[in-house]
Enzyme design. Structure first.
Site, PDB file in Angstrom:
ATOM      1  N   SER A 190       5.447  -7.692   1.288  1.00 18.41           N
ATOM      2  CA  SER A 190       5.791  -6.831   2.404  1.00 18.41           C
ATOM      3  C   SER A 190       6.257  -7.684   3.591  1.00 18.41           C
ATOM      4  O   SER A 190       7.162  -8.500   3.448  1.00 18.41           O
ATOM      5  CB  SER A 190       4.597  -5.937   2.756  1.00 18.41           C
ATOM      6  OG  SER A 190       4.961  -4.895   3.625  1.00 18.41           O
TER       7      SER A 190
ATOM      8  N   ARG B 286      -1.993   4.857  11.607  1.00 19.03           N
ATOM      9  CA  ARG B 286      -2.427   4.381  10.290  1.00 19.03           C
ATOM     10  C   ARG B 286      -2.258   5.462   9.232  1.00 19.03           C
ATOM     11  O   ARG B 286      -1.886   5.154   8.089  1.00 19.03           O
ATOM     12  CB  ARG B 286      -3.888   3.936  10.357  1.00 19.03           C
ATOM     13  CG  ARG B 286      -4.400   3.333   9.050  1.00 19.03           C
ATOM     14  CD  ARG B 286      -3.579   2.132   8.644  1.00 19.03           C
ATOM     15  NE  ARG B 286      -4.198   1.431   7.517  1.00 19.03           N
ATOM     16  CZ  ARG B 286      -3.687   0.362   6.945  1.00 19.03           C
ATOM     17  NH1 ARG B 286      -2.556  -0.148   7.388  1.00 19.03           N
ATOM     18  NH2 ARG B 286      -4.304  -0.232   5.937  1.00 19.03           N
TER      19      ARG B 286
ATOM     20  N   ASP C 207       7.729   2.195  -5.266  1.00 20.90           N
ATOM     21  CA  ASP C 207       7.655   1.784  -3.859  1.00 20.90           C
ATOM     22  C   ASP C 207       8.842   2.393  -3.116  1.00 20.90           C
ATOM     23  O   ASP C 207       9.974   1.958  -3.278  1.00 20.90           O
ATOM     24  CB  ASP C 207       7.687   0.255  -3.780  1.00 20.90           C
ATOM     25  CG  ASP C 207       7.542  -0.270  -2.344  1.00 20.90           C
ATOM     26  OD1 ASP C 207       7.515   0.546  -1.401  1.00 20.90           O
ATOM     27  OD2 ASP C 207       7.471  -1.500  -2.188  1.00 20.90           O
TER      28      ASP C 207
ATOM     29  N   HIS D  77       3.986   1.226  -2.620  1.00 18.78           N
ATOM     30  CA  HIS D  77       4.061  -0.075  -1.953  1.00 18.78           C
ATOM     31  C   HIS D  77       2.774  -0.873  -2.123  1.00 18.78           C
ATOM     32  O   HIS D  77       2.800  -2.112  -2.210  1.00 18.78           O
ATOM     33  CB  HIS D  77       4.365   0.134  -0.469  1.00 18.78           C
ATOM     34  CG  HIS D  77       4.634  -1.122   0.286  1.00 18.78           C
ATOM     35  ND1 HIS D  77       5.661  -1.984  -0.031  1.00 18.78           N
ATOM     36  CD2 HIS D  77       3.997  -1.673   1.359  1.00 18.78           C
ATOM     37  CE1 HIS D  77       5.662  -3.014   0.805  1.00 18.78           C
ATOM     38  NE2 HIS D  77       4.658  -2.853   1.658  1.00 18.78           N
ATOM     39  N   ASP D  78       1.642  -0.189  -2.187  1.00 20.29           N
ATOM     40  CA  ASP D  78       0.354  -0.865  -2.325  1.00 20.29           C
ATOM     41  C   ASP D  78       0.205  -1.603  -3.648  1.00 20.29           C
ATOM     42  O   ASP D  78      -0.759  -2.366  -3.817  1.00 20.29           O
ATOM     43  CB  ASP D  78      -0.794   0.137  -2.182  1.00 20.29           C
ATOM     44  CG  ASP D  78      -1.228   0.318  -0.734  1.00 20.29           C
ATOM     45  OD1 ASP D  78      -0.697  -0.394   0.144  1.00 20.29           O
ATOM     46  OD2 ASP D  78      -2.092   1.175  -0.485  1.00 20.29           O
TER      47      ASP D  78
END
Length: 389
Positions: free
Chosen positions: A156, A226, A321, A354-355
């Site tokens: 990232s 968040r 992602d 994405h994680d």
């Protein structure tokens, strides 16, 4: 005392490096002195040729692997990939992981005291860029006696730092691993960051960034930021399989309290993050993301921008992602090919969005391990390292 996993780096203690040499920043300001907090795993060999630098993402920090105490239940954020026998094998490599300038986990940042005023830097802390971080990381390498990293690795925002390393210090990096990253943010990504920043800045307890002087913090705004960010880190399939439309109770409440499991999850993530992260740091980190665009100085020609790079690359993307989609990694890969650089690219089939770059996906681990094994072989690094000279 509970037993730690056998493939863990074990108990680790953060270290602090203080620098009195002023650091000139891209924004035009100068940081007169600063601290960098970091951790190391493994042993630096006599030749100091086996060092690996880990660059963290937006909300990351120096604690990438191992445990700070035997009672700690959760290891470092990238423990799945750092340790004996893992992709970044600490029986072979000496790993350095730091908290970037502007962070809120010990390195100098908005929560630090400004020596000129005697109060927290707060919103007066200078704006950071990826290039600034790389310069400070190079100074840390100098302090540790590391002239050249065996590899610089990041996912990232960390991947952007890896790219900058290959351009700013090409002679100091032997291998580059860029995971779930992009050569520049899309308009959509900048938009997500702006929504997050406005959530923070519009919190009545933000006080233009001087919330510490008022004895408060913009936790509601940071919580919303968040929550928005976390949605972008997960794929639709991942959220669907994990939560679906499951309710917390059998009946609808016909109100605005938490009813769906996914609502509960997002609120929990937001609450946890807002109690442990600094709002000014979040603003600063997202702007550094927005600013990164190495091709801008070359008329948008990414291949030309990558000309200084002089090492093999591993570029990894993940099919689900949508924050930094595979198309952006392919853009980087194609530019590297046009620039004549050695490049290995893999798109990992993963439902985790994405994680996924944080998780132990078997194919991801296999590709990652193979690249690092080749890197070690090319550098003449045997399993296990000699003691530091």
């Amino acid at each position: 005392m509970p037993d730690l996993p056998r493939d863990s780096v074990g108990l680790v203690t953060p270290q602090t490096a203080h620098f009195d040499d002023p650091l000139a920043l891209a924004c035009g300001r100068t940081l007169p002195a600063y601290d960098l907090v970091f951790e190391t795993y493994g042993t630096l060999n006599a030749e100091r040729s086996n060092a690996v630098l880990i660059c963290h993402a937006l909300s990351g920090h120096h604690h990438a692997a191992g445990y700070h105490s035997a009672e700690e239940r959760k290891p470092g954020w990238w423990d799945a990939h750092i340790g004996p026998g893992k992709s970044i094998d600490t029986e072979r490599f000496f790993v350095v992981s730091l908290n970037n300038l502007g962070g809120c986990h010990g390195s100098t940042g908005p929560v630090s005291v400004n020596p000129e005023t005697g109060r927290q830097w707060g919103p007066d802390f200078p704006m950071m860029t990826v290039g600034d971080w790389v310069h400070s990381q190079a100074r840390l390498a100098d302090r540790l006696g590391i002239e050249r990293f065996a590899a610089v690795i990041g996912g990232s925002l960390g991947g952007m730092q890896v790219l900058q390393w290959t351009l700013t210090y090409p002679e100091r990096i032997a291998n580059a691993v860029v995971i779930a990253a992009t050569p520049k943010l899309s308009a959509q990504n900048i938009a997500f960051n702006e929504v997050a920043r406005q959530a923070i800045r519009s919190d009545p307890e933000f006080f233009e960034g001087w919330y510490a002087q008022h004895g408060t913090a913009p936790r509601r705004g940071l919580k919303l930021a968040r929550m928005v960010g976390h949605i972008t880190y997960l794929s639709e399939d991942a959220m669907g399989s994990k939560f679906g439309r499951d309710l917390r109770s059998d009946d609808l409440n016909f109100g605005y309290d938490v009813e769906f499991q996914v609502e509960s999850y997002l609120r929990y993530q937001g609450d946890t993050f807002s109690s442990s992260f600094d709002a000014n740091t979040y603003l600063l980190m997202t702007k550094a993301l927005d600013y990164f665009d190495p091709a801008a100085a070359h008329g948008g020609d990414l291949a030309r921008a990558l000309a200084p790079a002089a090492c093999p690359f591993l570029v990894v993307s993940f099919t689900s992602d949508w924050r930094f989609p595979p198309s952006r990694s392919r853009e980087l890969t194609n530019a590297l090919i046009r620039a004549g650089k050695p490049i290995s690219y893999v798109d990992i089939d993963s439902p985790h969005g994405h994680d996924a770059f944080l998780l132990p996906e078997p194919r991801y681990q296999a590709v990652f391990s193979a690249f690092m094994t080749r890197a070690a072989r090319d550098l003449g690094l045997a399993t296990g390292t000699e003691e530091t000279a």
